[in-house]
Design a protein around this motif. Structure first.
Motif, PDB file in Angstrom:
ATOM      1  N   GLN A 104       0.805  -1.218   0.000  1.00 13.53           N
ATOM      2  CA  GLN A 104       0.000   0.000   0.000  1.00 13.53           C
ATOM      3  C   GLN A 104       0.842   1.274   0.000  1.00 13.53           C
ATOM      4  OE1 GLN A 104      -3.353   0.212  -0.460  1.00 13.53           O
ATOM      5  NE2 GLN A 104      -3.113  -1.972  -0.852  1.00 13.53           N
ATOM      6  N   GLU A 105       2.138   1.144   0.252  1.00 18.31           N
ATOM      7  CA  GLU A 105       3.005   2.322   0.211  1.00 18.31           C
ATOM      8  C   GLU A 105       3.592   2.566  -1.174  1.00 18.31           C
ATOM      9  OE1 GLU A 105       5.963   2.358   3.263  1.00 18.31           O
ATOM     10  OE2 GLU A 105       4.526   1.912   4.865  1.00 18.31           O
ATOM     11  N   LEU A 106       3.436   1.606  -2.068  1.00 18.13           N
ATOM     12  CA  LEU A 106       3.852   1.836  -3.453  1.00 18.13           C
ATOM     13  C   LEU A 106       2.957   2.907  -4.059  1.00 18.13           C
ATOM     14  CD1 LEU A 106       4.261  -1.865  -4.671  1.00 18.13           C
ATOM     15  CD2 LEU A 106       6.092  -0.275  -4.105  1.00 18.13           C
ATOM     16  N   PRO A 107       3.489   3.754  -4.933  1.00 20.37           N
ATOM     17  CA  PRO A 107       2.642   4.785  -5.551  1.00 20.37           C
ATOM     18  C   PRO A 107       1.412   4.162  -6.200  1.00 20.37           C
ATOM     19  CG  PRO A 107       4.957   5.150  -6.103  1.00 20.37           C
ATOM     20  CD  PRO A 107       4.886   3.822  -5.409  1.00 20.37           C
ATOM     21  N   LYS A 108       0.259   4.742  -5.926  1.00 21.78           N
ATOM     22  CA  LYS A 108      -0.980   4.171  -6.457  1.00 21.78           C
ATOM     23  C   LYS A 108      -0.970   4.139  -7.979  1.00 21.78           C
ATOM     24  CE  LYS A 108      -6.016   4.477  -6.216  1.00 21.78           C
ATOM     25  NZ  LYS A 108      -7.186   5.190  -5.657  1.00 21.78           N
ATOM     26  N   ALA A 109      -0.407   5.170  -8.596  1.00 20.04           N
ATOM     27  CA  ALA A 109      -0.349   5.209 -10.060  1.00 20.04           C
ATOM     28  C   ALA A 109       0.460   4.034 -10.606  1.00 20.04           C
ATOM     29  CB  ALA A 109       0.261   6.527 -10.526  1.00 20.04           C
ATOM     30  N   LEU A 110       1.553   3.703  -9.932  1.00 15.10           N
ATOM     31  CA  LEU A 110       2.371   2.568 -10.363  1.00 15.10           C
ATOM     32  C   LEU A 110       1.603   1.265 -10.195  1.00 15.10           C
ATOM     33  CD1 LEU A 110       5.015   1.267 -11.277  1.00 15.10           C
ATOM     34  CD2 LEU A 110       5.809   1.369  -8.898  1.00 15.10           C
ATOM     35  N   ARG A 111       0.929   1.109  -9.063  1.00 14.49           N
ATOM     36  CA  ARG A 111       0.156  -0.115  -8.841  1.00 14.49           C
ATOM     37  C   ARG A 111      -0.968  -0.251  -9.867  1.00 14.49           C
ATOM     38  NH1 ARG A 111      -2.620  -0.075  -4.235  1.00 14.49           N
ATOM     39  NH2 ARG A 111      -2.184   2.066  -3.590  1.00 14.49           N
ATOM     40  N   GLN A 112      -1.556   0.888 -10.256  1.00 12.48           N
ATOM     41  CA  GLN A 112      -2.649   0.841 -11.227  1.00 12.48           C
ATOM     42  C   GLN A 112      -2.151   0.441 -12.614  1.00 12.48           C
ATOM     43  OE1 GLN A 112      -6.308   1.696 -10.695  1.00 12.48           O
ATOM     44  NE2 GLN A 112      -6.022   0.318 -12.436  1.00 12.48           N
ATOM     45  N   ILE A 113      -1.017   0.984 -13.041  1.00 13.77           N
ATOM     46  CA  ILE A 113      -0.512   0.625 -14.373  1.00 13.77           C
ATOM     47  C   ILE A 113      -0.030  -0.823 -14.394  1.00 13.77           C
ATOM     48  CG2 ILE A 113       1.903   1.338 -14.092  1.00 13.77           C
ATOM     49  CD1 ILE A 113      -0.330   1.971 -17.172  1.00 13.77           C
ATOM     50  N   LEU A 114       0.479  -1.313 -13.264  1.00  7.50           N
ATOM     51  CA  LEU A 114       0.861  -2.724 -13.189  1.00  7.50           C
ATOM     52  C   LEU A 114      -0.374  -3.618 -13.284  1.00  7.50           C
ATOM     53  CD1 LEU A 114       3.601  -2.649 -10.385  1.00  7.50           C
ATOM     54  CD2 LEU A 114       3.944  -2.985 -12.839  1.00  7.50           C
ATOM     55  N   LEU A 115      -1.466  -3.189 -12.663  1.00  6.99           N
ATOM     56  CA  LEU A 115      -2.712  -3.958 -12.772  1.00  6.99           C
ATOM     57  C   LEU A 115      -3.189  -3.997 -14.224  1.00  6.99           C
ATOM     58  CD1 LEU A 115      -5.765  -3.909 -10.423  1.00  6.99           C
ATOM     59  CD2 LEU A 115      -6.115  -3.598 -12.868  1.00  6.99           C
ATOM     60  N   ILE A 116      -3.075  -2.865 -14.920  1.00 11.43           N
ATOM     61  CA  ILE A 116      -3.473  -2.824 -16.331  1.00 11.43           C
ATOM     62  C   ILE A 116      -2.618  -3.795 -17.143  1.00 11.43           C
ATOM     63  CG2 ILE A 116      -3.528  -1.361 -18.391  1.00 11.43           C
ATOM     64  CD1 ILE A 116      -4.267   0.990 -16.547  1.00 11.43           C
ATOM     65  N   SER A 117      -1.322  -3.839 -16.856  1.00 10.42           N
ATOM     66  CA  SER A 117      -0.436  -4.762 -17.574  1.00 10.42           C
ATOM     67  C   SER A 117      -0.796  -6.216 -17.281  1.00 10.42           C
ATOM     68  CB  SER A 117       1.023  -4.500 -17.184  1.00 10.42           C
ATOM     69  OG  SER A 117       1.466  -3.259 -17.684  1.00 10.42           O
ATOM     70  N   GLN A 118      -1.118  -6.509 -16.030  1.00  9.00           N
ATOM     71  CA  GLN A 118      -1.506  -7.877 -15.683  1.00  9.00           C
ATOM     72  C   GLN A 118      -2.836  -8.248 -16.327  1.00  9.00           C
ATOM     73  OE1 GLN A 118      -1.144  -7.184 -11.458  1.00  9.00           O
ATOM     74  NE2 GLN A 118       0.713  -8.413 -11.303  1.00  9.00           N
ATOM     75  N   HIS A 119      -3.740  -7.281 -16.408  1.00 11.36           N
ATOM     76  CA  HIS A 119      -5.005  -7.520 -17.104  1.00 11.36           C
ATOM     77  C   HIS A 119      -4.752  -7.782 -18.591  1.00 11.36           C
ATOM     78  CE1 HIS A 119      -9.076  -5.816 -18.647  1.00 11.36           C
ATOM     79  NE2 HIS A 119      -9.128  -7.119 -18.541  1.00 11.36           N
ATOM     80  N   ALA A 120      -3.838  -7.014 -19.183  1.00 10.65           N
ATOM     81  CA  ALA A 120      -3.499  -7.212 -20.598  1.00 10.65           C
ATOM     82  C   ALA A 120      -2.928  -8.607 -20.828  1.00 10.65           C
ATOM     83  CB  ALA A 120      -2.503  -6.146 -21.049  1.00 10.65           C
TER      84      ALA A 120
END
Length: 504
Positions: A104-120
């Motif tokens: 939860q301390e990782l930047p939210k924007a970074l976590r969100q783009i990683l989620l998009i990549s995992q979804h892809a």
């Protein structure tokens, strides 16, 4: 407002900064991988699969493996081959070099783009890997790492993500204009340069080259894909253009399609941008649009189930919402001093003795303004009839015009019935949205397409007379906003009591 001057302004400067940018990893993932690397019984395939939970390490390992490759050896396309080339010891060194912190301390924007990549990656596996089984590793890792240049960009400057969302997705500004103002260079050109410098899989580089310098084929294919209802006509056009047909059927296009689908779904499944990628995927797979959409939605749900519940947005959640709803809303900021002054003024009017209102409409109008002044951007006030058989909209702000004529039957919603039975407050959040969303009327959910919502029922003379819905534009509710909302509700309750007792 971000100042463009605070960022590099040339491609060379961006490459220099981002090439040295280390991606942080979650502490849990790092510990899990450290134990796995120390386990001699683990195969390279198992280690590669485990690294999917730590994209930062996957990128670091692949970059290092290809950086050390000589002119006589081929570029490594899969993580399994990269680990074999580097060895366990070097892989462990790369893992230990990553900055680690709680998830939860990782930047939210970074976590969100990683989620998009995992979804892809999940979409690529579901749509293409089965049809191109011999190339599944290239498809899997290529689709996961396609957005890796943006990972490092957001690790260095996480604030850029929200700015891009607001200006490009919400306000509809041209992406090229926004990128030039913020970065000084086109984003796709930066991604291509980083991909080449890092020796990412060739399919990734091909995808960016297509988007940067050879869009002609893509535009042609998109034009043909629009006629999805006439597959025979599409095939005839492709047969007449052998160059286009040869390009379209290249397996490398699968990772570009998967990332286009995942990125566009982040905003909406039915946006024009998303539909273009869906039609192009249908042309690539030779499937009707309906079939493609069914597969996409199934893959999205499967992807969401494999990910832990977080504060991030997953497109699968939009499948539960009305089709035209959008989770991204414009952020409206107001000067703090002005807001506090206005809130105090409205609350003073609500608390006036005797009541300052001659009718309910005046009271609810003042209540609506007070709720907005306490930090809520979207507000809906519903009045209940004497027998609680109907809820009618009395005041609204920040919502679609249809909200003004909203009429609900509370008997159709378990949540509304419970709120009408006694004064109560319900705070919807990502932790409980799945539990309560299905029990709310669809017309309400379309007005508040958000995971963060406050619902409050207010009583007068021991009978609930009013329901109030409010949120902060779809964003997580702030502590200050929650506190202000609570105090405002107290003022409204006292105003209702004073109004009911007027003239007695």
């Amino acid at each position: 407002m971000l100042k463009p001057a605070s960022y590099p302004r040339t491609l060379t400067d961006w490459l220099k900064q981002l090439d040295s940018q280390l991606l942080p990893a979650s502490s849990d993932s790092q510990q899990k991988l450290r134990r796995a690397l120390a386990d001699s019984n683990r195969s390279m395939r198992e280690l590669a699969d485990l690294m999917q939970s730590c994209p930062a390490l996957a990128l670091s390992v692949l970059r290092e493996a290809n950086r050390k490759s000589s002119g006589l050896s081929e570029q490594t396309e899969s993580l399994e081959a990269a680990i074999s080339r580097l060895g366990i010891k070097r892989t462990e060194q790369l893992l230990n070099a990553l900055p680690a912190m709680p998830e939860q301390e990782l930047p939210k924007a970074l976590r969100q783009i990683l989620l998009i990549s995992q979804h892809a990656s999940h979409q690529a596996n579901g749509l293409f890997a089965g049809r191109l089984a011999r190339l599944w590793q290239e498809i899997h890792w290529g689709s996961l790492l396609f957005l890796a240049p943006i990972w490092t960009l957001l690790a260095a400057h996480p604030e850029l993500f929200e700015v891009w969302e607001q200006r490009v997705l919400v306000k509809g500004e041209a992406a090229s204009k926004v990128e030039q103002e913020l970065l000084g260079v086109p984003l796709l050109k930066l991604c291509l340069a980083l991909s080449e410098q890092w020796h990412l899989p060739e399919w990734v580089i091909q995808g960016y080259r297509l988007l940067v310098s050879d869009r002609r084929l893509l535009v042609k294919a998109l034009h043909i894909a629009r006629d999805n209802e006439h597959p025979l006509h599409q095939q005839q056009i492709l047969d007449a253009d052998s160059n286009l047909r040869r390009w379209l059927t290249q397996p490398a296009n699968s990772i570009l399609l998967a990332n286009g689908l995942a990125l566009s779904a982040h905003y909406a499944w039915n946006s024009p941008h998303s539909l273009r990628w869906q039609r192009l995927t249908g042309l690539f797979l030779q499937l009707p649009l309906d079939n493609v959409q069914q597969l996409l939605h199934q893959n999205a749900v499967s992807s969401a189930r494999q990910m832990p519940s977080t504060d991030l947005w997953h497109p699968a959640e939009a499948l539960l919402w009305p089709w035209q709803a959008r989770h991204l809303q414009a952020i409206v900021e107001q000067p703090k001093s002005t807001v506090i002054s206005e809130w105090r003024q409205q609350c003073a009017q609500l608390l006036a003795q005797p009541s300052a209102f001659s009718n309910v409409l005046q009271l609810t109008a003042c209540a609506n303004q007070a709720i907005q002044a306490c930090g809520m951007q979207r507000v809906l006030i519903l009045l209940a009839d004497r027998n609680h058989t109907r809820l009618m909209a009395q005041q609204q702000s920040g919502l679609d015009k249809a909200a003004a004529s909203l009429s609900l039957d509370p008997q159709q919603s378990q949540v509304l019935r419970r709120l009408l039975s006694a004064p109560a407050q319900l705070k919807l959040s990502p932790a409980n949205i799945a539990q309560f969303s299905a029990m709310l009327p669809g017309s309400l959910k379309s007005l508040f397409p958000s995971e963060h919502l406050l619902i409050r029922s207010i009583a007068s003379n021991n009978r609930v007379v009013m329901l109030i819905f409010a949120d902060q534009g779809g964003r997580a509710l702030s502590d200050a906003g929650m506190q202000g909302f609570g105090k405002t509700m107290q003022c409204i309750e006292r105003a209702l009591t004073s109004f009911a007792n007027r003239g007695r």
